[in-house]
Design a protein around this motif. Structure first.
Motif, PDB file in Angstrom:
ATOM      1  N   LEU A 278      -4.366  -3.907  -8.669  1.00 19.86           N
ATOM      2  CA  LEU A 278      -3.824  -2.413  -8.247  1.00 19.86           C
ATOM      3  C   LEU A 278      -4.951  -1.576  -8.517  1.00 19.86           C
ATOM      4  N   GLU A 279      -4.852  -0.711  -7.358  1.00 17.72           N
ATOM      5  CA  GLU A 279      -5.757   0.245  -7.400  1.00 17.72           C
ATOM      6  C   GLU A 279      -5.393   1.892  -6.795  1.00 17.72           C
ATOM      7  N   ALA A 280      -6.085   2.737  -7.499  1.00 18.15           N
ATOM      8  CA  ALA A 280      -5.756   4.017  -6.850  1.00 18.15           C
ATOM      9  C   ALA A 280      -7.066   4.599  -6.279  1.00 18.15           C
TER      10      ALA A 280
ATOM     11  N   LEU B 280      -2.982   4.117  -2.717  1.00 17.23           N
ATOM     12  CA  LEU B 280      -2.627   3.182  -3.593  1.00 17.23           C
ATOM     13  C   LEU B 280      -2.533   1.697  -3.016  1.00 17.23           C
ATOM     14  N   ARG B 281      -2.944   0.964  -3.581  1.00 20.54           N
ATOM     15  CA  ARG B 281      -3.245  -0.480  -3.182  1.00 20.54           C
ATOM     16  C   ARG B 281      -2.819  -1.583  -4.323  1.00 20.54           C
ATOM     17  N   GLY B 282      -2.031  -2.767  -3.832  1.00 23.30           N
ATOM     18  CA  GLY B 282      -1.771  -3.543  -4.685  1.00 23.30           C
ATOM     19  C   GLY B 282      -1.960  -5.034  -3.971  1.00 23.30           C
TER      20      GLY B 282
ATOM     21  N   GLU C 147      -8.447   1.153 -11.457  1.00 26.87           N
ATOM     22  CA  GLU C 147      -8.042  -0.031 -11.011  1.00 26.87           C
ATOM     23  C   GLU C 147      -7.844  -0.961 -12.300  1.00 26.87           C
TER      24      GLU C 147
ATOM     25  N   GLU D 291       0.888  -1.043   0.074  1.00 29.88           N
ATOM     26  CA  GLU D 291      -0.093   0.104   0.111  1.00 29.88           C
ATOM     27  C   GLU D 291       0.892   1.240  -0.164  1.00 29.88           C
TER      28      GLU D 291
ATOM     29  N   LEU E 274       0.399   3.130 -10.200  1.00 28.09           N
ATOM     30  CA  LEU E 274       0.195   1.928  -9.894  1.00 28.09           C
ATOM     31  C   LEU E 274       1.275   0.850 -10.576  1.00 28.09           C
TER      32      LEU E 274
END
Length: 150
Positions: free
Chosen positions: A101-103, A85-87, A112, A28, A45
């Motif tokens: 992945l998403e912003a 930001l997450r992956g 995403e 993250e 991302l």
């Protein structure tokens, strides 16, 4: 053959301000965008995912984006303001890694998609002595909260 030159309008090309959490299955981070086109969210991302690939491989491999299987929002209004930001690693092989992945901006729609990264051994073009240490330093800098100075 002539040179191909482009100007992103950015002072640097690292689009992550901080890595806030990292573990074997995910990462993250955070980015504050300032009236940025949505494609820079996709690039952020991609950088987050490649950084995680390097982390899970012990920074022993060169990592790069191989393909985007799908993604949402490549156009639209600019990204403006803080964005999480997450992956999440959804699959991996010997040299390929697949991520969701998403912003997630505070305002506006999320970006995403599924990003696929590949790895390769360092070689004479992508030199270990230069790149492995560089990415370790960038990762350390982003983890300790001094991301702006990386």
């Amino acid at each position: 053959m002539g040179k191909l030159a482009f100007n992103s309008g950015l002072c640097g090309f690292r689009l992550i301000d901080a890595v806030t959490d990292v573990h074997a299955r995910g990462i993250e981070g955070f980015k504050r965008f300032v009236r940025s086109p949505p494609f820079l969210g996709i690039e952020a991302l991609a950088q987050l995912g490649a950084l995680h690939v390097r982390f899970v491989t012990g920074f022993d491999k060169h990592a790069f984006l191989l393909t985007l299987k799908h993604f949402s929002k490549a156009s639209g209004p600019p990204l403006d303001g803080p964005c999480r930001l997450r992956g999440r690693l959804i699959g991996r092989g010997d040299s390929a890694f697949s991520y969701h992945l998403e912003a997630v901006p505070e305002e506006g729609p999320r970006i995403e998609g599924e990003f696929v990264f590949a790895t390769m051994e360092y070689d004479r073009v992508f030199r270990r002595e230069m790149l492995a240490e560089h990415y370790r330093e960038v990762f350390s800098c982003l983890r300790n909260g001094s991301g702006k100075g990386c």
